[in-house]
Design a protein around this motif. Structure first.
Motif, PDB file in Angstrom:
ATOM      1  N   ILE A   1      92.304 112.060   0.905  1.00 35.08           N
ATOM      2  CA  ILE A   1      91.279 113.099   1.017  1.00 35.08           C
ATOM      3  C   ILE A   1      90.229 112.764  -0.037  1.00 35.08           C
ATOM      4  O   ILE A   1      90.537 112.778  -1.240  1.00 35.08           O
ATOM      5  CB  ILE A   1      91.850 114.500   0.725  1.00 35.08           C
ATOM      6  CG1 ILE A   1      92.971 114.875   1.708  1.00 35.08           C
ATOM      7  CG2 ILE A   1      90.747 115.551   0.707  1.00 35.08           C
ATOM      8  CD1 ILE A   1      92.518 115.290   3.085  1.00 35.08           C
ATOM      9  N   ALA A   2      89.027 112.442   0.398  1.00 35.95           N
ATOM     10  CA  ALA A   2      87.986 112.091  -0.575  1.00 35.95           C
ATOM     11  C   ALA A   2      87.781 113.252  -1.539  1.00 35.95           C
ATOM     12  O   ALA A   2      87.639 114.403  -1.117  1.00 35.95           O
ATOM     13  CB  ALA A   2      86.677 111.760   0.153  1.00 35.95           C
ATOM     14  N   GLY A   3      87.799 112.944  -2.831  1.00 38.11           N
ATOM     15  CA  GLY A   3      87.601 113.989  -3.842  1.00 38.11           C
ATOM     16  C   GLY A   3      88.903 114.497  -4.425  1.00 38.11           C
ATOM     17  O   GLY A   3      88.883 115.350  -5.313  1.00 38.11           O
ATOM     18  N   VAL A   4      90.049 113.987  -3.928  1.00 37.06           N
ATOM     19  CA  VAL A   4      91.353 114.402  -4.453  1.00 37.06           C
ATOM     20  C   VAL A   4      92.082 113.169  -4.982  1.00 37.06           C
ATOM     21  O   VAL A   4      92.208 112.172  -4.262  1.00 37.06           O
ATOM     22  CB  VAL A   4      92.238 115.071  -3.388  1.00 37.06           C
ATOM     23  CG1 VAL A   4      93.593 115.488  -3.984  1.00 37.06           C
ATOM     24  CG2 VAL A   4      91.544 116.273  -2.774  1.00 37.06           C
ATOM     25  N   ARG A   5      92.568 113.235  -6.232  1.00 34.84           N
ATOM     26  CA  ARG A   5      93.397 112.166  -6.789  1.00 34.84           C
ATOM     27  C   ARG A   5      94.698 112.785  -7.304  1.00 34.84           C
ATOM     28  O   ARG A   5      94.712 113.930  -7.772  1.00 34.84           O
ATOM     29  CB  ARG A   5      92.673 111.445  -7.922  1.00 34.84           C
ATOM     30  CG  ARG A   5      91.436 110.665  -7.418  1.00 34.84           C
ATOM     31  CD  ARG A   5      90.685 109.974  -8.545  1.00 34.84           C
ATOM     32  NE  ARG A   5      90.258 110.926  -9.548  1.00 34.84           N
ATOM     33  CZ  ARG A   5      90.643 110.897 -10.837  1.00 34.84           C
ATOM     34  NH1 ARG A   5      91.472 109.949 -11.272  1.00 34.84           N
ATOM     35  NH2 ARG A   5      90.198 111.817 -11.683  1.00 34.84           N
TER      36      ARG A   5
ATOM     37  N   GLU B   1      83.743 114.178  10.871  1.00 30.64           N
ATOM     38  CA  GLU B   1      85.175 114.416  10.921  1.00 30.64           C
ATOM     39  C   GLU B   1      85.677 114.699   9.507  1.00 30.64           C
ATOM     40  O   GLU B   1      85.348 113.964   8.571  1.00 30.64           O
ATOM     41  CB  GLU B   1      85.903 113.199  11.495  1.00 30.64           C
ATOM     42  CG  GLU B   1      87.385 113.500  11.696  1.00 30.64           C
ATOM     43  CD  GLU B   1      88.110 112.360  12.417  1.00 30.64           C
ATOM     44  OE1 GLU B   1      88.305 112.494  13.640  1.00 30.64           O
ATOM     45  OE2 GLU B   1      88.464 111.376  11.756  1.00 30.64           O
ATOM     46  N   VAL B   2      86.454 115.744   9.362  1.00 29.64           N
ATOM     47  CA  VAL B   2      87.049 116.050   8.063  1.00 29.64           C
ATOM     48  C   VAL B   2      88.569 115.994   8.211  1.00 29.64           C
ATOM     49  O   VAL B   2      89.092 116.051   9.321  1.00 29.64           O
ATOM     50  CB  VAL B   2      86.616 117.438   7.521  1.00 29.64           C
ATOM     51  CG1 VAL B   2      85.109 117.501   7.360  1.00 29.64           C
ATOM     52  CG2 VAL B   2      87.131 118.556   8.419  1.00 29.64           C
ATOM     53  N   THR B   3      89.240 115.847   7.069  1.00 28.96           N
ATOM     54  CA  THR B   3      90.700 115.697   7.066  1.00 28.96           C
ATOM     55  C   THR B   3      91.319 116.854   6.285  1.00 28.96           C
ATOM     56  O   THR B   3      90.727 117.336   5.317  1.00 28.96           O
ATOM     57  CB  THR B   3      91.084 114.355   6.407  1.00 28.96           C
ATOM     58  OG1 THR B   3      90.386 113.305   7.095  1.00 28.96           O
ATOM     59  CG2 THR B   3      92.582 114.105   6.481  1.00 28.96           C
TER      60      THR B   3
ATOM     61  N   GLY C   1      84.569 119.081  -0.484  1.00 29.13           N
ATOM     62  CA  GLY C   1      83.179 118.946  -0.046  1.00 29.13           C
ATOM     63  C   GLY C   1      82.721 117.503   0.052  1.00 29.13           C
ATOM     64  O   GLY C   1      81.546 117.233   0.335  1.00 29.13           O
ATOM     65  N   ALA C   2      83.634 116.553  -0.198  1.00 29.67           N
ATOM     66  CA  ALA C   2      83.228 115.139  -0.193  1.00 29.67           C
ATOM     67  C   ALA C   2      82.695 114.703   1.162  1.00 29.67           C
ATOM     68  O   ALA C   2      81.882 113.761   1.251  1.00 29.67           O
ATOM     69  CB  ALA C   2      84.413 114.261  -0.599  1.00 29.67           C
ATOM     70  N   ALA C   3      83.100 115.362   2.230  1.00 24.93           N
ATOM     71  CA  ALA C   3      82.622 114.986   3.565  1.00 24.93           C
ATOM     72  C   ALA C   3      81.142 115.300   3.749  1.00 24.93           C
ATOM     73  O   ALA C   3      80.525 114.849   4.727  1.00 24.93           O
ATOM     74  CB  ALA C   3      83.460 115.690   4.638  1.00 24.93           C
ATOM     75  N   ALA C   4      80.549 116.058   2.846  1.00 17.50           N
ATOM     76  CA  ALA C   4      79.118 116.361   2.933  1.00 17.50           C
ATOM     77  C   ALA C   4      78.305 115.061   2.901  1.00 17.50           C
ATOM     78  O   ALA C   4      77.278 114.942   3.564  1.00 17.50           O
ATOM     79  CB  ALA C   4      78.704 117.299   1.796  1.00 17.50           C
TER      80      ALA C   4
END
Lengths: 413, 413
Positions: free
Chosen positions: A19-23, A176-178, A244-247
């Motif tokens: 998930i972009a923005g999550v580590r 598309e978001v995850t 919100g990284a999918a923005a």
């Protein structure tokens, strides 16, 4: 810890996307367990919004109090979860532990303590010493990486017999978001209660109040529709984070809960929540069978859900399922005791496709052999039609076996 | 039927005195059981008053419906009870059975069907054929005798492991009156639910409305304060009969519930009810320990009772007791889930004299060894002080053992 994996464990696990923005990072802090991870840090990019629902217990854990306090801010930068100790009923010491943990996490992530969320699961009433793990947070935040969702699910297990993960995608506008989620369920070594934790994250761009509305609505037919033993934990926590990284890939920011572009996302979120909730039931302490209870024809949906939970929480119904006994008389009992409007002479009951009772009497075509054969399955569906209205609800539980008693009758030591 | 007698069975049974105006007979009708009595007729002299309380189930048995219909008349001449079949969820056939049984009993006793009371206990949903036993009633009424209270208690057993009787005397005015009672409790072969039946009789002369007031009040802290597994039966029936035979020995007729001469009788009645109720708990399915739960310091007595029942019905508390584990964290959980006003930071918990938690934290003087030693006893006392008010309540339950699951997971056949 249980060494036998539940027979209802998933046959295969999904490969969890990033998930972009999550580590994510995990560690072996040795809080209670040896030779396994028991500490999870989930780090979020700036701008991540947060929503949460928590136990309704009047005796909530210190981390639940802490999360409730921060939730109105709607922003998250770091989540810290430990297993092995619930930090519940720990008084001032418990509050001191959440304060110290939050300060260490905020320092590591470079944010305020108002953007930190905490959860703990394990034994109740034993002080949790923050110094056992707070020094690890700085290193964890630094080394956190995006591809560790299954490791995250493992670090929060107590006597769960398998890690619980789920993932889904949805379109919002043209992007598309995850959605990824993890949960832990029913089972303790120490032993305690069915402490339920779940954390879900998405790269969608959704304002915190909208996120909260989605979560509060979604929980009704998923996490709030499962029961293992009717005992509400002090620590139940379900949180949803949106980075919100999918923005950057064109996903629109959603600020209105009624935004029609949320349709697919809402359905995908509810699929993830339901999958995680059912995995909790399927790993219920001692569970050998999943039981789906549907009530139709009640006066209202609320009434249907109360009757369904009455059936799902009845020890006599659950032991009958464990014994593969099509004992529909106990469903009559459970409907009768629920206190909700019911008319004995309109009540009908099915186990799977077998109608056992019809309008207040044993079905004339009742076949004990067919019903008994059905009860041998792993997944049992019980339906009761109340015959009074259009209210409908479905809940899920597991059977009540001797193993449940054995697991929960062991000494904590 | 269970072949092992509960370890909590009475060490000795009282010799049951006669109640003037009551005659008893039992028979082997073979309704379900072989080689044991399963039919009871209790015959009352003319002028006997009656009171009753019944299950709150929305799916009550046909005999419960029948008794409710006759109760406003306040008069009883004959009671017929069978074990082995509950005549519950049997539709029109069930009503036909109560009608035929009542007519046969009324014919035998020479009274109207409005002075007949009926109870059935056993499997749910199977039609009960009145012709299996109604022809026996005429003979039973003829041969009935006053000295058969223990036989009466035996005839109504299902998987009870011992018969349940209690007796007491009290003075009303200058006359001594006697109160006898029997009950049957939790346990089924077939198996079903914790069907509870109890019948109490006295030779006192008490008008029916007064008798009803005494019973409705007495049940609150006795039968309505015990739970085996939280599953309310379709058939629960508790009746109280007063023959008035003691009037011939100078006992005054009581027509006013506030009559001060009722004081000693009320206390004696409540002792009988409590003894019978506790015997039900101590013979709960699979029970190895009796658990008394007292809640003090709640907002109200009603709130205290709901919290106490929350503790007593918690599978996690009951399995901990079975495992002799002083797991007070589960009491915290049960208080928290009850929904009643509670403040975690004022909550204190005792197991016997061992204070384990004090004002929201583990007691500083907590001794795991002492608490574990205490849990080895047969009778466990759990106390929770909520710290908010003066509301107080005590309820009783038993532990939840693997035997409970085994008993209730067996096939009905």
């Amino acid at each position: 810890m249980s060494t036998t994996i539940s027979p209802l464990a998933p046959k295969k696990y999904p490969k969890m996307p990033e998930i972009a923005g999550v580590r994510i990072a995990t560690a072996e802090a040795g809080i209670k367990y040896k030779n396994r991870t028991d500490l999870l840090a989930m780090v979020f990019d700036e701008g991540t919004t947060a929503a949460g629902v928590f136990t309704r217990s009047k005796c909530p854990s210190a981390p639940v109090d802490f999360c409730r306090q921060n939730l109105p801010g709607g922003k998250a930068r770091v989540l810290v979860v430990n297993s092995g100790n619930a930090n519940a009923f720990t008084g001032k010491k418990g509050r001191e532990t959440t304060r110290m943990t939050a300060e260490a996490a905020a320092g590591a992530a470079g944010c305020g303590t108002g953007e930190v969320f905490l959860a703990s699961t394990g034994v109740i009433g034993e002080p949790l010493d923050a110094s056992r793990f707070s020094h690890l947070l700085s290193g964890l935040v630094k080394e956190a990486a995006a591809d560790r969702w299954t490791e995250a699910a493992k670090a929060i297990m107590t006597t769960d017999t398998y890690p619980k993960v789920a993932t889904a995608t949805a379109r919002i506008g043209d992007a598309e978001v995850t959605i990824n989620g993890i949960s832990k369920g029913a089972g303790m070594i120490a032993p305690d209660m069915a402490t339920m934790l779940s954390f879900v994250a998405t790269d969608a761009a959704i304002d915190a109040p909208v996120l909260q509305a989605l979560l509060s609505k979604g929980v009704g037919s998923t996490f709030n529709a499962v029961t293992v033993d009717s005992d509400t934990s002090t620590s139940d926590t379900l949180m949803l984070f949106a980075t919100g990284a999918a923005a950057s890939r064109g996903a629109p920011r959603i600020s209105d809960p009624a935004d029609p572009r949320l349709g697919q996302f809402r359905r995908a979120l509810n699929r993830v929540l339901k999958s995680l909730a059912l995995q909790v039931v399927r790993d219920g302490e001692g569970a050998r069978k999943q039981v789906e209870v549907t009530v139709t024809g009640a006066k209202s949906a609320r009434s249907a859900k109360r009757i369904a939970l009455g059936i799902a929480n009845s020890p006599l119904v659950k032991t009958a399922v464990a014994g593969e006994d099509a004992n529909w008389g106990r469903v009559v009992m459970a409907v009768g005791k629920s206190g909700e409007p019911a008319d004995r002479d309109r009540l009908s009951i099915w186990f799977g496709d077998n109608r056992l009772a019809f309008e207040g009497e044993r079905d004339p075509d009742y076949s004990e052999a067919a019903a008994s054969e059905y009860m041998k399955r792993d997944e049992i569906i019980i339906r009761a039609d109340i015959g009074l209205g259009r209210g409908k609800a479905t809940v899920w539980t597991c059977d009540l076996t001797k193993e449940y008693v054995a697991i929960n009758g062991d000494y904590r030591s």
